[in-house]
Design a protein around this motif. Structure first.
Motif, PDB file in Angstrom:
ATOM      1  N   THR A 134      27.162  33.689  31.269  1.00  0.00           N
ATOM      2  CA  THR A 134      28.076  32.793  30.894  1.00  0.00           C
ATOM      3  C   THR A 134      28.701  33.815  32.008  1.00  0.00           C
ATOM      4  N   ALA A 135      29.047  35.009  30.947  1.00  0.00           N
ATOM      5  CA  ALA A 135      30.179  35.974  30.575  1.00  0.00           C
ATOM      6  C   ALA A 135      30.715  36.323  32.108  1.00  0.00           C
ATOM      7  N   ALA A 136      31.831  37.566  31.497  1.00  0.00           N
ATOM      8  CA  ALA A 136      31.748  38.043  32.699  1.00  0.00           C
ATOM      9  C   ALA A 136      33.320  38.781  32.531  1.00  0.00           C
ATOM     10  N   PHE A 137      33.159  39.720  33.264  1.00  0.00           N
ATOM     11  CA  PHE A 137      34.117  41.653  32.872  1.00  0.00           C
ATOM     12  C   PHE A 137      35.154  41.512  33.858  1.00  0.00           C
ATOM     13  N   ASN A 138      36.880  41.540  33.747  1.00  0.00           N
ATOM     14  CA  ASN A 138      37.468  41.259  34.391  1.00  0.00           C
ATOM     15  C   ASN A 138      38.495  43.029  33.798  1.00  0.00           C
ATOM     16  N   THR A 139      38.835  43.877  34.853  1.00  0.00           N
ATOM     17  CA  THR A 139      39.892  45.549  34.432  1.00  0.00           C
ATOM     18  C   THR A 139      40.984  44.916  34.250  1.00  0.00           C
ATOM     19  N   SER A 140      41.712  44.081  34.958  1.00  0.00           N
ATOM     20  CA  SER A 140      42.635  42.760  35.031  1.00  0.00           C
ATOM     21  C   SER A 140      43.659  43.760  35.437  1.00  0.00           C
ATOM     22  N   VAL A 144      48.428  43.088  37.200  1.00  0.00           N
ATOM     23  CA  VAL A 144      49.826  42.606  36.317  1.00  0.00           C
ATOM     24  C   VAL A 144      50.603  43.694  36.283  1.00  0.00           C
ATOM     25  N   ALA A 145      50.697  44.617  36.786  1.00  0.00           N
ATOM     26  CA  ALA A 145      51.201  45.492  37.705  1.00  0.00           C
ATOM     27  C   ALA A 145      51.098  46.761  36.412  1.00  0.00           C
ATOM     28  N   LEU A 146      49.756  46.999  35.528  1.00  0.00           N
ATOM     29  CA  LEU A 146      49.904  48.220  34.766  1.00  0.00           C
ATOM     30  C   LEU A 146      48.848  49.032  34.504  1.00  0.00           C
ATOM     31  N   LEU A 168      36.741  49.546  41.075  1.00  0.00           N
ATOM     32  CA  LEU A 168      37.097  48.149  39.580  1.00  0.00           C
ATOM     33  C   LEU A 168      38.772  47.701  39.534  1.00  0.00           C
ATOM     34  N   LEU A 169      39.443  49.128  39.493  1.00  0.00           N
ATOM     35  CA  LEU A 169      40.203  49.491  38.780  1.00  0.00           C
ATOM     36  C   LEU A 169      41.308  49.012  39.943  1.00  0.00           C
ATOM     37  N   LEU A 170      41.265  49.418  40.997  1.00  0.00           N
ATOM     38  CA  LEU A 170      42.398  49.574  41.605  1.00  0.00           C
ATOM     39  C   LEU A 170      42.356  47.470  42.625  1.00  0.00           C
ATOM     40  N   PHE A 171      41.115  47.340  43.144  1.00  0.00           N
ATOM     41  CA  PHE A 171      40.919  45.932  42.883  1.00  0.00           C
ATOM     42  C   PHE A 171      40.226  44.884  41.909  1.00  0.00           C
TER      43      PHE A 171
END
Length: 267
Positions: A134-140, A144-146, A168-171
């Motif tokens: 049930t886990a998930a990953f996101n660069t995020s 938040v403009a970082l 994954l980092l750009l989108f």
């Protein structure tokens, strides 16, 4: 150490538990300091032969920076003109990642829920990731403009390749546990209810193993990624000589000849 990070050592295994489930284990200042100190303590303790990094609750492993605290710190920076808020990368995130990746012992991440931003980085800093279905990953970060921190710009392309890492980092988007497994981010998928037990099982198996050999494997893998074949062959020669002179190597050979299971000492 703040109670937002729990630290326990048992039978050679140091368990570090992020303990802010009500805030999805977000990193406020106290938690960052406590995690940094716990990671350093575990890495530097010769009695610790493996490290398990996991989190309390079911929703999140760690969603990265606590943005509620962060926005207040940014406002204070504008008022004071000091600009100290972003020094958290140097003061907290970098030491945490260095302690985990540089530990001369295996590090297991038990990812129970969402791992985003720095939380994703901490998971990637581990040598082995046991992940709940049930886990998930996101660069995020870009959301938040970082830019990337917590080592993600180094670890992610080494796990998924530079092209996929850029995507994954750009989108930024949510990566399911199944996709994370397919990409090589997750080493093992388990039902959510079994996550803690399975992650601990993996970590305890490593804690009972040949610690010096594991440390050499970590060093050789990191070295080989940034050096030529000839340089890596020389490094393997150096590390193999070190491993071959360990008590655990003698124990392993003797156990093999006697057809017994070796009982490693970690030295």
């Amino acid at each position: 150490m703040a109670d937002t990070v729990l630290y326990e050592v048992s039978d050679g295994l140091a368990t570090i538990t992020l303990n802010r489930p009500e805030a999805m284990n977000a990193m406020d200042t106290a938690t960052k300091v406590a995690l940094r100190d716990a990671a350093r303590e575990a890495a530097g303790d010769d009695g610790v032969r493996a490290i398990l990094l996991t989190a309390a609750g079911e929703r999140a492993f760690c969603v990265g920076q606590d943005l509620k605290e962060h926005i207040g710190l940014l406002a204070a920076d504008k008022e004071s003109g000091e600009g100290r808020t972003m020094s958290t990368v140097r003061e907290h995130y970098n030491p945490i990642v260095r302690a985990l990746t540089g530990a001369a012992k295996p590090v297991v991440a038990g990812v129970n829920g969402v791992a985003a931003g720095a939380g994703f980085g901490f998971a990637l800093a581990a040598d082995y990731r046991v992940v709940a279905e049930t886990a998930a990953f996101n660069t995020s970060f870009a959301g938040v403009a970082l830019t990337a921190d917590s080592g993600v710009s180094w670890t992610l392309p080494r796990v998924v390749g530079p092209s996929r890492a850029a995507d994954l980092l750009l989108f930024p988007r949510s990566i399911s546990a199944r996709e994370a497994y397919d990409l090589g981010i997750a080493n093992k998928l388990v039902p959510a209810a079994e996550l803690r037990a399975e992650a601990e099982k993996v970590a305890r198996a490593l804690a009972a193993g040949p610690t010096l050999a594991y440390a050499a494997l970590k060093e050789s893998l990191a070295f080989g990624l940034t050096h030529s074949l000839d340089e890596t062959l020389e490094k393997e020669d150096e590390l193999q000589a070190r491993a071959g002179s360990s008590e655990d190597h003698t124990i392993a050979v003797q156990a093999f000849v006697a057809k017994e299971k070796p009982k490693y000492l970690g030295r």
